[in-house]
Write a protein that holds these residues in place. Structure first.
Motif, PDB file in Angstrom:
ATOM      1  N   VAL A   1       0.813  -1.231   0.000  1.00 29.32           N
ATOM      2  CA  VAL A   1       0.000   0.000   0.000  1.00 29.32           C
ATOM      3  C   VAL A   1       0.839   1.270   0.000  1.00 29.32           C
ATOM      4  CG1 VAL A   1      -1.987  -1.079   1.122  1.00 29.32           C
ATOM      5  CG2 VAL A   1      -0.191  -0.044   2.528  1.00 29.32           C
ATOM      6  N   GLN A   2       2.162   1.114   0.090  1.00 31.04           N
ATOM      7  CA  GLN A   2       2.957   2.331   0.238  1.00 31.04           C
ATOM      8  C   GLN A   2       2.976   3.178  -1.044  1.00 31.04           C
ATOM      9  OE1 GLN A   2       6.867   1.155   1.479  1.00 31.04           O
ATOM     10  NE2 GLN A   2       7.441   0.328  -0.531  1.00 31.04           N
ATOM     11  N   ASN A   3       2.722   2.519  -2.199  1.00 27.38           N
ATOM     12  CA  ASN A   3       2.698   3.296  -3.446  1.00 27.38           C
ATOM     13  C   ASN A   3       1.322   3.856  -3.758  1.00 27.38           C
ATOM     14  OD1 ASN A   3       5.433   2.765  -3.925  1.00 27.38           O
ATOM     15  ND2 ASN A   3       4.927   0.767  -4.837  1.00 27.38           N
ATOM     16  N   LEU A   4       0.366   3.587  -2.890  1.00 29.80           N
ATOM     17  CA  LEU A   4      -0.995   4.078  -3.126  1.00 29.80           C
ATOM     18  C   LEU A   4      -1.200   5.409  -2.405  1.00 29.80           C
ATOM     19  CD1 LEU A   4      -3.019   0.765  -2.670  1.00 29.80           C
ATOM     20  CD2 LEU A   4      -2.205   1.764  -4.803  1.00 29.80           C
ATOM     21  N   ASP A   5      -1.961   6.300  -3.071  1.00 26.13           N
ATOM     22  CA  ASP A   5      -2.261   7.610  -2.461  1.00 26.13           C
ATOM     23  C   ASP A   5      -3.541   7.455  -1.636  1.00 26.13           C
ATOM     24  OD1 ASP A   5      -2.885  10.134  -1.777  1.00 26.13           O
ATOM     25  OD2 ASP A   5      -3.050  10.913  -3.840  1.00 26.13           O
ATOM     26  N   PRO A   6      -3.472   7.619  -0.339  1.00 28.68           N
ATOM     27  CA  PRO A   6      -4.659   7.396   0.502  1.00 28.68           C
ATOM     28  C   PRO A   6      -5.843   8.250   0.058  1.00 28.68           C
ATOM     29  CG  PRO A   6      -2.719   7.679   1.861  1.00 28.68           C
ATOM     30  CD  PRO A   6      -2.296   7.977   0.466  1.00 28.68           C
ATOM     31  N   ALA A   7      -5.549   9.423  -0.484  1.00 29.62           N
ATOM     32  CA  ALA A   7      -6.653  10.307  -0.868  1.00 29.62           C
ATOM     33  C   ALA A   7      -7.445   9.764  -2.058  1.00 29.62           C
ATOM     34  CB  ALA A   7      -6.094  11.684  -1.200  1.00 29.62           C
ATOM     35  N   ARG A   8      -6.787   8.890  -2.863  1.00 28.13           N
ATOM     36  CA  ARG A   8      -7.452   8.390  -4.067  1.00 28.13           C
ATOM     37  C   ARG A   8      -8.104   7.028  -3.844  1.00 28.13           C
ATOM     38  NH1 ARG A   8      -3.425   8.734  -8.923  1.00 28.13           N
ATOM     39  NH2 ARG A   8      -5.324   8.179 -10.082  1.00 28.13           N
ATOM     40  N   THR A   9      -7.984   6.521  -2.598  1.00 28.58           N
ATOM     41  CA  THR A   9      -8.600   5.214  -2.326  1.00 28.58           C
ATOM     42  C   THR A   9     -10.082   5.402  -2.031  1.00 28.58           C
ATOM     43  OG1 THR A   9      -8.056   5.319   0.023  1.00 28.58           O
ATOM     44  CG2 THR A   9      -6.435   4.288  -1.423  1.00 28.58           C
ATOM     45  N   PHE A  10     -10.814   4.324  -2.113  1.00 27.94           N
ATOM     46  CA  PHE A  10     -12.278   4.386  -2.006  1.00 27.94           C
ATOM     47  C   PHE A  10     -12.772   3.552  -0.834  1.00 27.94           C
ATOM     48  CE2 PHE A  10     -11.240   5.190  -6.392  1.00 27.94           C
ATOM     49  CZ  PHE A  10     -12.146   6.147  -6.810  1.00 27.94           C
ATOM     50  N   ASP A  11     -13.587   4.194   0.004  1.00 31.99           N
ATOM     51  CA  ASP A  11     -14.309   3.371   0.979  1.00 31.99           C
ATOM     52  C   ASP A  11     -15.540   2.814   0.266  1.00 31.99           C
ATOM     53  OD1 ASP A  11     -16.250   5.330   0.891  1.00 31.99           O
ATOM     54  OD2 ASP A  11     -15.637   6.276   2.762  1.00 31.99           O
ATOM     55  N   HIS A  12     -16.349   2.013   0.946  1.00 32.03           N
ATOM     56  CA  HIS A  12     -17.433   1.333   0.216  1.00 32.03           C
ATOM     57  C   HIS A  12     -18.477   2.310  -0.313  1.00 32.03           C
ATOM     58  CE1 HIS A  12     -18.963   1.502   4.370  1.00 32.03           C
ATOM     59  NE2 HIS A  12     -20.164   1.457   3.840  1.00 32.03           N
ATOM     60  N   THR A  13     -18.688   3.430   0.408  1.00 34.00           N
ATOM     61  CA  THR A  13     -19.682   4.407  -0.055  1.00 34.00           C
ATOM     62  C   THR A  13     -19.171   5.104  -1.305  1.00 34.00           C
ATOM     63  OG1 THR A  13     -20.080   4.754   2.290  1.00 34.00           O
ATOM     64  CG2 THR A  13     -21.182   6.252   0.769  1.00 34.00           C
ATOM     65  N   ARG A  14     -17.900   5.537  -1.225  1.00 38.94           N
ATOM     66  CA  ARG A  14     -17.320   6.222  -2.389  1.00 38.94           C
ATOM     67  C   ARG A  14     -17.236   5.293  -3.593  1.00 38.94           C
ATOM     68  NH1 ARG A  14     -11.843   8.918  -1.993  1.00 38.94           N
ATOM     69  NH2 ARG A  14     -12.423   9.485  -4.117  1.00 38.94           N
TER      70      ARG A  14
ATOM     71  N   GLY B   1      -5.484  -4.245   9.457  1.00 43.47           N
ATOM     72  CA  GLY B   1      -4.568  -3.191   9.873  1.00 43.47           C
ATOM     73  C   GLY B   1      -4.933  -1.860   9.278  1.00 43.47           C
ATOM     74  N   GLN B   2      -4.015  -1.339   8.480  1.00 37.84           N
ATOM     75  CA  GLN B   2      -4.189   0.030   8.001  1.00 37.84           C
ATOM     76  C   GLN B   2      -4.965   0.110   6.686  1.00 37.84           C
ATOM     77  OE1 GLN B   2      -0.569   1.842   6.748  1.00 37.84           O
ATOM     78  NE2 GLN B   2       0.344  -0.096   6.085  1.00 37.84           N
ATOM     79  N   PHE B   3      -5.427  -1.019   6.148  1.00 40.90           N
ATOM     80  CA  PHE B   3      -6.196  -0.907   4.908  1.00 40.90           C
ATOM     81  C   PHE B   3      -7.386  -1.852   4.906  1.00 40.90           C
ATOM     82  CE2 PHE B   3      -2.737  -3.872   4.079  1.00 40.90           C
ATOM     83  CZ  PHE B   3      -3.381  -4.949   3.530  1.00 40.90           C
ATOM     84  N   ALA B   4      -8.291  -1.564   3.960  1.00 40.79           N
ATOM     85  CA  ALA B   4      -9.491  -2.389   3.823  1.00 40.79           C
ATOM     86  C   ALA B   4      -9.741  -2.624   2.344  1.00 40.79           C
ATOM     87  CB  ALA B   4     -10.685  -1.696   4.449  1.00 40.79           C
TER      88      ALA B   4
ATOM     89  N   GLU C   1      -9.002   0.702   0.344  1.00 36.93           N
ATOM     90  CA  GLU C   1      -9.097   1.913   1.175  1.00 36.93           C
ATOM     91  C   GLU C   1      -7.933   1.892   2.155  1.00 36.93           C
ATOM     92  OE1 GLU C   1     -12.402   1.953   3.828  1.00 36.93           O
ATOM     93  OE2 GLU C   1     -11.967   3.972   4.556  1.00 36.93           O
ATOM     94  N   ILE C   2      -7.207   2.975   2.166  1.00 30.47           N
ATOM     95  CA  ILE C   2      -6.104   3.057   3.136  1.00 30.47           C
ATOM     96  C   ILE C   2      -6.584   3.921   4.293  1.00 30.47           C
ATOM     97  CG2 ILE C   2      -3.756   3.844   3.540  1.00 30.47           C
ATOM     98  CD1 ILE C   2      -3.201   3.204   0.615  1.00 30.47           C
ATOM     99  N   VAL C   3      -6.536   3.359   5.476  1.00 27.33           N
ATOM    100  CA  VAL C   3      -7.033   4.069   6.664  1.00 27.33           C
ATOM    101  C   VAL C   3      -5.812   4.529   7.439  1.00 27.33           C
ATOM    102  CG1 VAL C   3      -8.529   3.896   8.677  1.00 27.33           C
ATOM    103  CG2 VAL C   3      -8.911   2.415   6.702  1.00 27.33           C
TER     104      VAL C   3
END
Lengths: 176, 378
Positions: free
Chosen positions: A73-86, A113-116, A173-175
């Motif tokens: 997940v380190q190469n992923l931008d948390p702002a661009r990840t999606f929770d289930h609603t998004r 942990g830190q992602f879903a 989703e990165i939390v």
């Protein structure tokens, strides 16, 4: 032992036979009961041994898996990840942009942990091929934050020129 | 019965039930036998001798004999049956051995060239050995109940004079059967002297009716089988008891293992979930599912006569197509064309039930990893 033998041999024949019969029954009942319990215990021991061995393997790889998890997940931008609603909102929006009807099932979420990871099954009924392609291309642009896990396409029974698509979509989703 | 069992066990093994009959009632003779004779031959020789020696036929006698394998002599003794009451004979039924009292002394060691004088309520019995293991003679002198010590001494001297060169052992007590250390011999204590008779030998020494003895031996064998079965069962119970203890121990150990497994399970499940999700995220980044690219690829090699009805992906690298055609050869053409392509790792075709001159089939194509690339405009 000699005393016991003398006592036994000193009994009447019917007493001796009854004693032996009584002991035969005792051994048979106890033995069969014991065999059943021992079999259950043996099965339980084997099952637990297998589980403990499996657990030991996972625990031995714990550090590697956690490191891999962080790296994934380190190469992923948390702002661009999606929770289930998004995720559902985004898919609905993409479908609308491409003039596609859209229905979805309830999203499923697995956290660690830190992602879903969220999964949702969607249906795009009576769509034309070009619209579906545009939807697919738009979806592909959101990779690796959104991906297709399973895809099915069938000609509509009423109008074979139209297609019914069913997709299982997942998002990360990165939390933090 | 419980109290009886406990008291019996505390008391130790009882002495064997041996009936020692008065020597006064027996006449005793030593008869010569061949050195190499077998036990059945000796038994028939004894029967013949009894017929000769006794005024009564053997059927009317209680008789037995003492013989040692390899010996040249057998000591035969017999008593007229009517000298014993029916009650007396009935009392012998459960006895292990019924012999005249003097016969209990015959198992002593080192009796060669010896005279043993054995007292009893009825009188004195002298057993004379020469250089053989079997006595040469047995003599009895009745002692009246009111006899003085001097009379007894005189009678004893009379008996000893018959073999003046022999070593003399004068016993002062009547024989008593004792429990022996093994099952293969019967032990008698006569004052300070021990006499051990092998059980195999006592069979011929017993004076009871030989048929009754055979029945007795059969019932003893049956009892022995029952006793051994009983012992085996007791051993099985002891083993089961030990196995129960082992099972309890194993159960205790198993409980600690289950507790450990339960304790570790949440952590292991977290690690497993992390692994699964990591794999999925990695697949999202590096191994995208390319359904439209797969459909396009198949479509490019599809014969014009084949129409796709339904497609669905199978895993990351395979696609299953349900299609139909009215031109049957086109199916094999399509399959062969796909199989010949390097991008396809495997192609499987299944013909489905159909009709109306249409062939419906299902084709599953598995692509090699990285054979297809994402197409911005598939």
């Amino acid at each position: 032992m000699k005393t016991l033998k003398a006592f036994f041999l000193g009994r009447l024949l019917r007493e001796k036979a009854l004693l032996v019969l009584f002991f035969v029954l005792g051994v048979a009942m106890w033995g069969s009961n014991f065999v059943k319990r021992a079999s259950r215990e043996w099965a339980s021991i084997r099952s637990t041994t297998t589980e403990l061995n499996t657990q030991a393997q996972w625990l031995a790889n714990r550090e590697r898996i956690e490191t891999a998890s962080v790296e994934a997940v380190q190469n992923l931008d948390p702002a661009r990840t999606f929770d289930h609603t998004r995720l559902v909102g985004e898919l609905s929006s993409l479908a609308r942009e491409n003039n596609l009807r859209f229905t979805n099932d309830t999203p499923q979420t697995v956290r660690s942990g830190q992602f879903a990871v969220h999964t949702v099954q969607i249906q795009l009924p009576r769509a034309d091929w070009e619209a579906l392609k545009r939807f697919y291309v738009a979806l592909a642009r959101r990779s690796p934050y959104i991906g297709i896990e399973q895809f099915a396409l069938a000609a509509d029974r009423g109008n074979p020129a139209q297609l019914n698509a069913s997709l299982r979509i997942l998002s990360v989703e990165i939390v933090r | 019965m419980t109290r009886s069992l406990i008291s019996s066990l505390k008391a130790g093994p009882p002495p064997p039930r041996v009936v020692l009959l008065p020597d006064a009632l027996f006449f005793v003779r030593a008869i010569p036998v061949p050195r190499d004779a077998t036990p059945p031959e000796i038994a028939s020789q004894v029967e013949l001798a009894l017929e000769t020696l006794s005024p009564f036929p053997p059927a009317q006698l209680y008789h037995g004999y003492y013989w040692r394998p390899g010996g040249e002599r057998a000591l035969v003794y017999a008593a007229y049956r009517r000298r014993f009451t029916t009650e007396q004979a009935d009392a012998w039924q459960n006895a292990e051995l019924v012999i005249p009292a003097f016969a209990s002394v015959l198992g002593g060691n080192g009796n060669r060239n010896t005279t043993i004088v054995l007292p009893s309520a009825e009188g004195l019995t002298a057993i004379y050995w020469d250089d053989q293991a079997v006595p040469a003679r047995v003599a009895f002198r009745p002692v009246p109940p009111d006899a003085l010590e001097a009379d007894v001494t005189r009678l004893r001297e009379e008996l000893l004079v018959a073999a003046p060169r022999n070593k003399t052992i004068v016993l002062d007590a009547e024989p008593l059967a004792e429990s022996s250390s093994g099952d293969d011999e019967m032990t008698f204590r006569i004052g300070s002297m021990d006499s051990r008779l092998p059980v195999a030998q006592t069979a011929s020494m017993d004076v009871r009716d030989k048929e009754a003895l055979a029945n007795l031996r059969r019932s003893r064998r049956r009892d022995l089988v029952l006793w051994r079965t009983f012992l085996g069962l007791v051993a099985a119970l002891v083993l089961l008891g030990l196995a129960e203890l082992a099972l309890i121990g194993a159960d205790f150990w198993q409980r600690t293992r289950i507790a450990r497994a339960n304790e570790q399970r949440p952590l292991v499940e977290r690690i497993m979930t992390a692994q699964t999700l990591t794999t999925r995220i990695n697949e999202l980044s590096t191994k995208r599912l390319l359904p439209f690219e797969m459909i396009a690829f198949l479509n490019n090699h599809r014969p014009a006569e084949v129409v796709f009805r339904r497609v669905s992906t199978v895993g990351l690298h395979a696609i299953r197509v349900e299609a139909y055609t009215s031109a049957f050869p086109a199916v094999s053409t399509f399959e062969s064309a796909l199989k010949a392509l390097p991008e396809c790792e495997r192609v499987e075709l299944t013909v489905l039930p159909g009709g109306d001159n249409l062939m419906t089939f299902e084709l599953t194509a598995t692509f090699r990893p990285d054979a297809l690339k994402p197409d911005p405009n598939p």
